[in-house]
Design an enzyme around this catalytic site. Structure first.
Site, short mmCIF file in Angstrom:
data_model
loop_
_atom_site.label_atom_id
_atom_site.label_comp_id
_atom_site.label_asym_id
_atom_site.label_seq_id
_atom_site.Cartn_x
_atom_site.Cartn_y
_atom_site.Cartn_z
N SER A 143 84.93 65.55 31.02
CA SER A 143 84.72 64.24 31.66
C SER A 143 83.84 63.35 30.81
CB SER A 143 83.98 64.40 32.98
OG SER A 143 84.69 65.19 33.86
N HIS A 161 92.44 64.36 30.77
CA HIS A 161 91.42 64.32 31.82
C HIS A 161 92.05 64.16 33.19
CE1 HIS A 161 87.66 62.27 33.66
NE2 HIS A 161 87.55 63.58 33.73
N GLU A 186 93.98 60.81 32.30
CA GLU A 186 93.64 59.99 31.14
C GLU A 186 93.96 60.82 29.90
OE1 GLU A 186 90.02 57.21 32.84
OE2 GLU A 186 89.56 59.29 32.39
N ASN A 212 85.66 56.80 34.95
CA ASN A 212 84.24 57.12 35.09
C ASN A 212 83.35 56.03 34.53
OD1 ASN A 212 84.45 59.47 36.51
ND2 ASN A 212 84.39 60.81 34.74
#
Ligand SMILES: NC(=O)c1ccc[n+]([C@@H]2O[C@H](COP(=O)([O-])OP(=O)(O)OC[C@H]3O[C@@H](n4cnc5c(N)ncnc54)[C@H](O)[C@@H]3O)[C@@H](O)[C@H]2O)c1
Length: 567
Positions: free
Chosen positions: A120, A141, A153, A191
């Site tokens: 992450s 991801h 991702e 994120n």
């Protein structure tokens, strides 16, 4: 590039087990590898439990479950990955551990296999650099829970081969996922944007601007997001949030991402969220999502009798307020002409007076008014409605000392308190449009506002069928002060060329479960309105760092050109 039909997954924890399920559901053969037999069994139990739940909910039949589980082999030997076309690593977030795993894989899989990391927050470039073939390494991801959230991702480095990227995107498409291809940057898309918002939410909480419950209600109900920031951070894990926040701050060095000292202290004290049983909220036991009462839980009180409420003004909002208050059992005194002192005198006995004049004037009208203005005229006299200072000064004289005075128009509670002579009884209200989760009315108070005045307004809002959110009266209150900079940050990301409108919307909708992506939200709210709030936040006393509220130049361009983001 060969077709991907056999996939290896290393680490069968929260993410790895979910990733195994995703590939097996998609018809691929999967080999999952753990460190010990015990962890391997734990991984197998996660898979069994997750597919059992799907069967119980009727989303999968037993034959389908058997087929999915039949495609999965679980092992404790990395060597069993030798025939895999793609290996996804999901071991804990420690760079040295990732290097160790990728180093071993170099000797196990053949040169045509693709190596992916589910990290992450670590740099894919750093993970790939020491490997023998960095051109076959990328980030893949997934979001938690991987079988549910569609976003993946796909993160490429400067060395990643385009054919490798395309093969992984093709397999993600085949699995029914929504792949978004981006470069290697801290936080990637989802994120990165989420943590800017988290940091601002943490700051509000830390400054005592709003309670955890009201903060969550503001964003879940007022902004329509799937859950509030405190609930979401508790779910993600406060240690994980603190770590990802630090990584993003190290990348941006922006005040907007400056780590929250409060979060750091919580992590050091062992308050890690749901997994430890306590974070922002307290849970029934570690790992449980059931919130239980603690010292911060608001004490439930018996609601007072519905008293009498004065509503001042005409227009849609005033009429709606009158109707809903009457339905809520209040005796309503409706004053339609705020200039008429005789009408205003009828508010003498009201417990609460809400000013709700329709003061909307568009810019063209204002320009016309200014052109027509005679030298001795005051522009205020030509604007619709009565000037708020003037009106509140009169209300202060007419009404009793305990009457709560409130406005739905954008004025400062502190100023109204001063002009009315009732600083302890003055509030501002912001009525939000309903979202899929309900409707919020924010109640802005000052340091002088008395608690019982706030409580009676809370009850009134609840009787209107809306959810009250009490906060300090600062620019943007809570919903606008958190949502608008979040949207502006998405525009900034677009302007920086990191990701497209479609990528960013996909990332937030399918990775974070937003009802629509940020650009769809901006188009719906109106870019001009988003810009106006940014400007209000930047010039007012929002308490937010400047770099988070400064409008993106691209947002300004869209406003000037009157151009939506999604055509
Ligand atoms: N948890 C999330 O919400 C989330 C979301 C997206 C990405 N991620 C990322 O996914 C990765 C894994 O996170 P997680 O939450 O699933 O962690 P986790 O701690 O739940 O699981 C990690 C698993 O890896 C196993 N493991 C450790 N070393 C190993 C090795 N050498 N070989 C095989 N297995 C090994 C552990 O036994 C454990 O079961 C991290 O990089 C994390 O940043 C996590």
């Amino acid at each position: 590039m060969r077709e991907i039909s056999t996939v290896g997954v290393i680490g069968l924890g929260t993410m790895g087990a979910g990733i195994v399920e995703v590939f097996a559901r998609g018809g691929l053969q999967v080999v999952g590898v753990e460190t010990t037999q015990e962890y391997a069994e734990h991984g197998r139990a996660i898979l069994q439990g997750s597919t059992d739940r799907a069967v119980a909910k009727g989303r999968l039949d037993e034959a389908g479950q058997a087929e999915i589980l039949g495609r999965i082999t679980i092992s404790t030997e990395l060597g069993d990955l030798k025939d895999c076309d793609l290996v996804v690593e999901a071991v804990p977030e420690v760079l040295s551990l990732k290097h160790e795993v990728f180093g071993k894989l170099d000797d196990i899989v053949d040169a045509g296999a693709v190596l992916a990391s589910n990290t992450s927050s670590l740099s894919i470039t750093e993970i790939a650099a020491p490997t023998r073939h960095p051109e076959r390494v990328l980030g893949l991801h997934f979001f938690n829970p991987a079988p549910v959230l569609k976003l993946v991702e796909v993160i490429t480095t400067l060395r990643t081969d385009a054919a490798v990227r395309d093969a992984v995107v093709a397999v993600a498409d085949k699995l029914g996922k929504k792949p978004v291809v981006v470069g290697d940057r801290a936080g990637f898309v989802a994120n990165y944007l989420l943590f800017g918002y988290f940091t601002s939410a943490l700051r509000m909480l830390e400054h005592g601007h709003v309670s955890r419950e009201d903060l969550d209600t503001a964003m879940r109900v007022g902004a329509g997001l799937p859950m509030g920031p405190c609930t979401l951070m508790d779910l993600v894990g406060l240690d994980v949030c603190d770590h990802i926040g630090e990584v993003i701050y190290a990348h941006t060095r922006s005040q907007m991402h400056a780590p929250s000292p409060m979060l750091g202290r919580m992590v050091t004290s062992g308050l890690l969220g749901r997994k430890s049983g306590r974070g922002f909220y307290t849970y029934a036991r570690p790992g449980s999502g059931q919130v239980v009462e603690d010292d911060l839980t608001p004490v439930a009180t018996e609601p007072a009798e519905a008293g009498s409420v004065g509503v001042v003004g005409t227009g849609d909002l005033a009429s709606e307020l009158v109707d809903r208050l009457e339905e809520g059992g209040y005796a309503v005194v409706h004053v339609s002409d705020a200039e008429d002192s005789e009408e205003l005198a009828s508010l003498a006995g009201a417990d609460v007076v809400i000013e709700a004049q329709d003061l909307d004037t568009d810019v063209d009208d204002l320009e016309e008014l200014e052109l027509d203005l005679e030298a001795d005229e005051d522009l205020d006299d030509l604007l619709p409605g009565r000037d708020l200072d003037d009106l509140f000064a009169e209300l202060g004289e007419i009404t009793g000392p305990d009457t709560v005075l409130a406005t739905v128009n954008s004025a400062a509670a502190v100023a109204l308190g001063a002009v009315s002579g009732r600083p302890g009884r003055s509030l501002v209200l912001r009525v939000h449009a309903p979202t899929g989760n309900g409707q919020v009315v924010e109640i802005g108070r000052t340091s002088a506002t008395e608690d019982d005045a706030v409580q009676s307004m809370r009850e009134l809002v609840a009787r209107l069928g809306a959810e009250p959110v009490v906060c300090r009266d600062r620019a943007g209150l809570v919903v606008d002060a958190l949502l608008v900079p979040h949207l502006n940050d998405a525009v900034r990301m677009l302007d920086e060329g990191y990701a497209s409108v479609a990528d960013i919307d996909t990332a937030l909708q399918h990775g974070l479960g937003y009802p629509t992506g940020p650009f769809a939200m901006i188009d719906q709210i109106g870019a001009d309105e988003v810009l106006a709030v940014c400007e209000e936040l930047a010039s007012g006393s929002s308490g937010l760092p400047r770099d988070s509220v400064e409008a993106s130049p691209l947002l300004v361009e869209h406003v000037i050109l009157d151009r939506p983001f999604i055509s």
